[in-house]
Design a protein around this motif. Structure first.
Motif, PDB file in Angstrom:
ATOM      1  N   GLN A 173      41.686  32.940  88.106  1.00  9.17           N
ATOM      2  CA  GLN A 173      42.395  32.627  86.821  1.00  9.17           C
ATOM      3  C   GLN A 173      41.296  31.940  85.902  1.00  9.17           C
ATOM      4  OE1 GLN A 173      45.497  34.023  85.786  1.00  9.17           O
ATOM      5  NE2 GLN A 173      44.388  33.415  83.834  1.00  9.17           N
ATOM      6  N   ALA A 174      40.743  31.078  86.245  1.00 10.46           N
ATOM      7  CA  ALA A 174      39.971  30.257  85.244  1.00 10.46           C
ATOM      8  C   ALA A 174      38.675  31.196  84.989  1.00 10.46           C
ATOM      9  CB  ALA A 174      39.230  29.086  86.278  1.00 10.46           C
ATOM     10  N   LEU A 175      38.353  31.865  85.789  1.00 12.06           N
ATOM     11  CA  LEU A 175      36.982  32.886  85.659  1.00 12.06           C
ATOM     12  C   LEU A 175      37.496  33.985  84.434  1.00 12.06           C
ATOM     13  CD1 LEU A 175      35.818  33.664  89.173  1.00 12.06           C
ATOM     14  CD2 LEU A 175      34.448  32.505  87.397  1.00 12.06           C
ATOM     15  N   ARG A 176      38.768  34.239  84.610  1.00 14.03           N
ATOM     16  CA  ARG A 176      39.344  35.226  83.683  1.00 14.03           C
ATOM     17  C   ARG A 176      39.537  34.264  82.259  1.00 14.03           C
ATOM     18  NH1 ARG A 176      42.476  39.886  83.755  1.00 14.03           N
ATOM     19  NH2 ARG A 176      42.758  40.297  81.727  1.00 14.03           N
ATOM     20  N   ASP A 177      39.939  33.209  82.230  1.00 19.07           N
ATOM     21  CA  ASP A 177      40.083  32.473  81.023  1.00 19.07           C
ATOM     22  C   ASP A 177      38.661  32.328  80.184  1.00 19.07           C
ATOM     23  OD1 ASP A 177      42.871  32.417  81.513  1.00 19.07           O
ATOM     24  OD2 ASP A 177      42.685  30.310  82.544  1.00 19.07           O
ATOM     25  N   LEU A 178      37.701  32.090  81.140  1.00 19.24           N
ATOM     26  CA  LEU A 178      36.358  31.770  80.722  1.00 19.24           C
ATOM     27  C   LEU A 178      35.709  33.110  80.189  1.00 19.24           C
ATOM     28  CD1 LEU A 178      35.270  29.042  83.165  1.00 19.24           C
ATOM     29  CD2 LEU A 178      35.466  28.742  80.611  1.00 19.24           C
ATOM     30  N   ASP A 179      36.409  34.207  80.067  1.00 17.64           N
ATOM     31  CA  ASP A 179      35.933  35.256  79.837  1.00 17.64           C
ATOM     32  C   ASP A 179      34.650  36.174  80.619  1.00 17.64           C
ATOM     33  OD1 ASP A 179      37.399  36.323  77.738  1.00 17.64           O
ATOM     34  OD2 ASP A 179      36.417  34.785  76.206  1.00 17.64           O
ATOM     35  N   TYR A 180      34.622  35.676  81.794  1.00 12.26           N
ATOM     36  CA  TYR A 180      33.667  36.230  82.972  1.00 12.26           C
ATOM     37  C   TYR A 180      34.067  37.706  82.981  1.00 12.26           C
ATOM     38  CZ  TYR A 180      31.278  32.160  84.800  1.00 12.26           C
ATOM     39  OH  TYR A 180      30.346  30.925  85.003  1.00 12.26           O
ATOM     40  N   GLU A 181      33.131  38.431  83.593  1.00 17.80           N
ATOM     41  CA  GLU A 181      33.560  39.839  83.914  1.00 17.80           C
ATOM     42  C   GLU A 181      33.904  39.290  85.624  1.00 17.80           C
ATOM     43  OE1 GLU A 181      30.597  42.528  83.586  1.00 17.80           O
ATOM     44  OE2 GLU A 181      31.700  44.274  84.637  1.00 17.80           O
ATOM     45  N   SER A 352      31.408  46.728  83.634  1.00 12.22           N
ATOM     46  CA  SER A 352      32.398  47.718  83.779  1.00 12.22           C
ATOM     47  C   SER A 352      32.767  48.014  82.751  1.00 12.22           C
ATOM     48  CB  SER A 352      33.087  47.114  84.844  1.00 12.22           C
ATOM     49  OG  SER A 352      33.753  45.920  84.262  1.00 12.22           O
ATOM     50  N   PRO A 353      33.586  49.231  82.528  1.00  6.63           N
ATOM     51  CA  PRO A 353      34.117  49.743  81.049  1.00  6.63           C
ATOM     52  C   PRO A 353      35.547  48.786  81.087  1.00  6.63           C
ATOM     53  CG  PRO A 353      33.563  51.494  82.384  1.00  6.63           C
ATOM     54  CD  PRO A 353      33.023  50.390  83.306  1.00  6.63           C
ATOM     55  N   SER A 354      35.848  48.418  82.383  1.00  5.22           N
ATOM     56  CA  SER A 354      37.142  47.494  82.338  1.00  5.22           C
ATOM     57  C   SER A 354      36.760  46.188  81.546  1.00  5.22           C
ATOM     58  CB  SER A 354      37.514  47.169  83.802  1.00  5.22           C
ATOM     59  OG  SER A 354      38.006  45.874  83.974  1.00  5.22           O
ATOM     60  N   PHE A 355      35.684  45.800  81.661  1.00  3.34           N
ATOM     61  CA  PHE A 355      35.311  44.217  80.996  1.00  3.34           C
ATOM     62  C   PHE A 355      35.057  44.760  79.461  1.00  3.34           C
ATOM     63  CE2 PHE A 355      32.021  41.570  79.469  1.00  3.34           C
ATOM     64  CZ  PHE A 355      32.729  40.270  79.649  1.00  3.34           C
ATOM     65  N   LEU A 356      34.410  45.661  79.253  1.00  2.00           N
ATOM     66  CA  LEU A 356      33.952  46.303  77.926  1.00  2.00           C
ATOM     67  C   LEU A 356      35.456  46.098  76.946  1.00  2.00           C
ATOM     68  CD1 LEU A 356      30.919  48.122  78.610  1.00  2.00           C
ATOM     69  CD2 LEU A 356      30.884  45.945  77.694  1.00  2.00           C
ATOM     70  N   LYS A 357      36.127  47.055  77.549  1.00  2.00           N
ATOM     71  CA  LYS A 357      37.615  47.273  76.734  1.00  2.00           C
ATOM     72  C   LYS A 357      38.114  45.989  76.885  1.00  2.00           C
ATOM     73  CE  LYS A 357      37.897  52.111  78.479  1.00  2.00           C
ATOM     74  NZ  LYS A 357      38.722  53.077  79.473  1.00  2.00           N
ATOM     75  N   ARG A 358      38.268  45.070  77.482  1.00  5.23           N
ATOM     76  CA  ARG A 358      39.069  43.701  77.549  1.00  5.23           C
ATOM     77  C   ARG A 358      38.337  43.013  76.357  1.00  5.23           C
ATOM     78  NH1 ARG A 358      39.102  42.256  82.330  1.00  5.23           N
ATOM     79  NH2 ARG A 358      37.695  40.378  82.403  1.00  5.23           N
ATOM     80  N   ALA A 359      37.039  43.162  76.250  1.00  4.67           N
ATOM     81  CA  ALA A 359      36.309  42.217  75.319  1.00  4.67           C
ATOM     82  C   ALA A 359      36.528  42.715  74.051  1.00  4.67           C
ATOM     83  CB  ALA A 359      34.859  42.322  75.435  1.00  4.67           C
ATOM     84  N   ASP A 360      36.456  44.153  73.872  1.00  5.89           N
ATOM     85  CA  ASP A 360      37.010  44.656  72.575  1.00  5.89           C
ATOM     86  C   ASP A 360      38.336  44.499  72.158  1.00  5.89           C
ATOM     87  OD1 ASP A 360      35.081  46.334  71.662  1.00  5.89           O
ATOM     88  OD2 ASP A 360      35.618  48.167  72.570  1.00  5.89           O
ATOM     89  N   ARG A 361      39.364  44.324  73.098  1.00  4.83           N
ATOM     90  CA  ARG A 361      40.847  43.916  72.809  1.00  4.83           C
ATOM     91  C   ARG A 361      40.780  42.713  72.101  1.00  4.83           C
ATOM     92  NH1 ARG A 361      42.348  46.429  77.488  1.00  4.83           N
ATOM     93  NH2 ARG A 361      42.390  44.638  78.484  1.00  4.83           N
ATOM     94  N   ASN A 362      40.059  41.752  72.758  1.00  2.00           N
ATOM     95  CA  ASN A 362      39.870  40.489  72.640  1.00  2.00           C
ATOM     96  C   ASN A 362      39.415  40.147  71.018  1.00  2.00           C
ATOM     97  OD1 ASN A 362      41.306  39.989  74.922  1.00  2.00           O
ATOM     98  ND2 ASN A 362      39.318  38.984  75.980  1.00  2.00           N
TER      99      ASN A 362
END
Ligand code: 5AD
Length: 364
Positions: A173-181, A352-362
């Motif tokens: 969860q911490a990794l996710r909050d910190l915007d890690y892939e 990963s496209p998964s990460f790139l899409k999340r970064a775009d959404r954010n």
């Protein structure tokens, strides 16, 4: 996909239907992450560990292995070698070792990013949000931490908690909050893992919205508490009264390559935009075929070992790892295999496209 459906695939006894599953995963892989196979240079930076994981050869109580740590210069040398091989990412992996302090790791990440400019993935166990934040600021891109199993009782038994370790899901969860892939994953066939558990494990890949998913077979290590337990041999498991009977939800999952391919294919179907490696343990379990078959069943990443050969045999998480081949030799074989599959070797960081899409959404 619902859990029941996942379970149906895990217990399916029809080879033709399974071929359909693998083909579907392969199609999704092609559509979502393309035909490039990304290579990540794995640098095993040290084998000291404070944890007592019952499955892992590096567990703190194992007095039969010599312990080592790479110096910062040795890590840099290995990272340069990875770049010379054309890898766009290095993975720094090691045990939970206080010597890999906030400052040491931040410095080495900064050096790699500054000198080589490649993506840096860390895999250093359960670490505090403060450490993870410092490493992110230093330039770390990704973090790998498998949750191993979604069964908390089983997890506590094989991975006893440590007073200073935050816990797997807390760290994720911490990794996710910190915007890690963020990468995680499991072992397949861990003694005590049932089909019901494995189905939940796989469903969790999606609930956690993982960007990277690593799945390998459990391989018993003789110098571990679990490896010494003969009672629940992974090979004995899954036997049934009648040969034709499908495994029940409560049955032990066998640690077979076939079961790993199913899990890889299901991971691709659930997380089509994720990066999924054909893991080293799978290569060991299904010698000569493991990586190829995983690449044909949804995987799109391979992690060749770039650890200096003189340390290789000491990083024995499980037995049977190749501890002699230089990265260049592994690379030559891999390239041939990748081309034989009609695929190409990935160029660049391979996010990963998964990460790139999340970064775009954010961003919006
Ligand atoms: N067999 C297979 N995989 C193992 N790992 C640790 N011990 C074993 C074993 N005996 C895997 C765990 C860990 C990763 C670094 O290696 O999933 O997260």
């Amino acid at each position: 996909m619902r859990i029941e459906r996942i379970n149906t695939w895990l217990t399916c006894g029809d080879p033709h239907e399974l071929e359909g599953l693998f083909a579907h995963a392969d199609t999704l892989r092609h559509e979502h992450v393309g035909d490039e196979v990304f290579l990540r240079g794995l640098i095993e930076i040290g084998n000291y560990c404070r944890r007592e994981c019952a499955y892992c050869g590096l567990h703190a109580g194992n007095r039969r292995i010599a312990r080592y740590r790479l110096s910062a210069d040795e890590i840099m040398e290995a990272a340069r070698k990875a770049v010379a091989c054309g890898f766009g990412t290095v993975v720094l992996q090691g045990g939970e070792d206080a010597a890999f302090s906030k400052g040491f790791v931040a410095d080495i990440v900064q050096r790699i990013k500054g000198e080589l400019g490649i993506a840096v993935t860390l895999s250093l166990g359960e670490r505090t949000a403060e450490e993870l934040a410092a490493w992110k600021r230093a330039g770390a891109d990704r973090y790998l931490l498998r949750f191993e199993t979604s069964d908390n009782v089983l997890m506590e038994a094989v991975h006893p908690p440590h007073p200073e370790a935050p816990g797997r899901f807390e760290t994720l969860q911490a990794l996710r909050d910190l915007d890690y892939e963020v990468g995680s994953g499991i072992m397949v066939g861990l003694p005590g893992q049932t089909f019901a558990t494995l189905s939940r494990d796989i469903a969790l890949f999606d609930e956690l919205e993982l960007d990277m998913i690593g799945i390998g077979p459990y391989l018993p290590h003789p110098d571990t508490p679990l490896g010494q337990t003969q009672a629940i041999s992974a090979l004995d498991c899954g036997s049934h009264d009648t040969e034709a009977a499908a495994p029940a939800l409560s049955d032990q999952v066998p640690a077979t390559p076939d079961m790993v391919y199913r899990a890889v294919a299901l991971a691709r179907i659930l997380r089509p935009d994720a990066n999924i490696p054909a893991t080293t343990a799978l290569g060991v379990a299904d010698e000569g075929h493991g990586r190829l078959r995983a690449l044909a069943a949804g995987a799109n990443v391979v992690m060749p070992n770039c650890t200096p050969v003189r340390y290789r045999s000491l990083y024995e998480i499980y037995p049977g790892k190749d501890s002699t081949s230089e990265a260049e030799e592994t690379l030559a074989v891999l390239c041939d295999q990748i081309h034989a599959l009609g695929r190409t070797v990935g160029v660049g960081a391979g996010k990963s496209p998964s990460f790139l899409k999340r970064a775009d959404r954010n961003r919006v």
